[in-house]
Enzyme design. Structure first.
Site, PDB file in Angstrom:
ATOM      1  N   PRO A   1      -1.505   3.832  -1.341  1.00  0.00           N
ATOM      2  CA  PRO A   1      -2.097   4.800  -0.401  1.00  0.00           C
ATOM      3  C   PRO A   1      -1.667   4.485   1.030  1.00  0.00           C
ATOM      4  O   PRO A   1      -1.121   3.403   1.297  1.00  0.00           O
ATOM      5  CB  PRO A   1      -3.602   4.593  -0.581  1.00  0.00           C
ATOM      6  N   ASP A   2      -1.911   5.404   1.945  1.00  0.00           N
ATOM      7  CA  ASP A   2      -1.530   5.244   3.349  1.00  0.00           C
ATOM      8  C   ASP A   2      -2.120   3.941   3.890  1.00  0.00           C
ATOM      9  O   ASP A   2      -3.341   3.780   3.923  1.00  0.00           O
ATOM     10  CB  ASP A   2      -2.036   6.438   4.158  1.00  0.00           C
TER      11      ASP A   2
END
Length: 163
Positions: free
Chosen positions: A129-130
């Site tokens: 994920p970011d």
């Protein structure tokens, strides 16, 4: 592959027949205002069968999801990606492998929550994920309390969430 390299890379759009088979584009503004105008995220509505289903968020070029689909033909797989070039690469990969148990959604995953059918997912994958932890990028994060609540509802009682 770095983001800069991806932006410069030439990725052709899939032909009409391939796109109709492997790709469903859900425009953000319309998805935000009228989410129920789109099909629900379930095996019945996306694949027209009742097989178990697994979902990958941020599937990128589809390498991981296509390998899962190749190994497990009795499960349906859905990949969600927001980047157009990445989705086109994933569609090309699935098409060249001749997979019939996979589909890709080009959409912002945070807008898909109303379309998730409770108890329909056997597994959810959110890999890489970011990583940006700064406060101003909070709106881009997928992994949150809401994500965990929604995935708890969307997964089967013995379902898995892989982060």
């Amino acid at each position: 592959m770095t983001r800069r390299s991806l932006d410069r890379k030439k990725v052709p759009a899939p032909d009409e027949r391939t796109a109709a088979r492997y790709l469903l584009e859900l425009p953000g503004e319309r998805l935000y205002h009228e989410p129920l105008a789109f099909p629900r995220v379930s095996s019945a509505s996306l694949f027209r069968n009742e097989r178990p289903m697994e979902l990958e968020i941020g599937c990128g070029n589809g390498e991981f999801l296509c390998s899962l689909a190749r190994r497990n033909q009795e499960t349906n797989f859905v990949g969600v990606e927001v980047k157009r070039k990445s989705v086109y690469e994933a569609v090309a990969r699935a098409s060249s492998a001749g997979l019939d148990n996979i589909i890709f959604l080009r959409a912002n995953f945070r807008l898909l929550y109303p379309l998730l059918v409770p108890g329909s997912l056997g597994a959810v994958y959110l890999h890489f994920p970011d990583p940006n932890a700064r406060a101003r990028f909070r709106k881009h994060r997928i992994f949150s309390d809401r994500f965990l609540r929604e995935m708890h509802t969307a997964t089967t009682p013995d379902g898995r969430i892989s982060v």
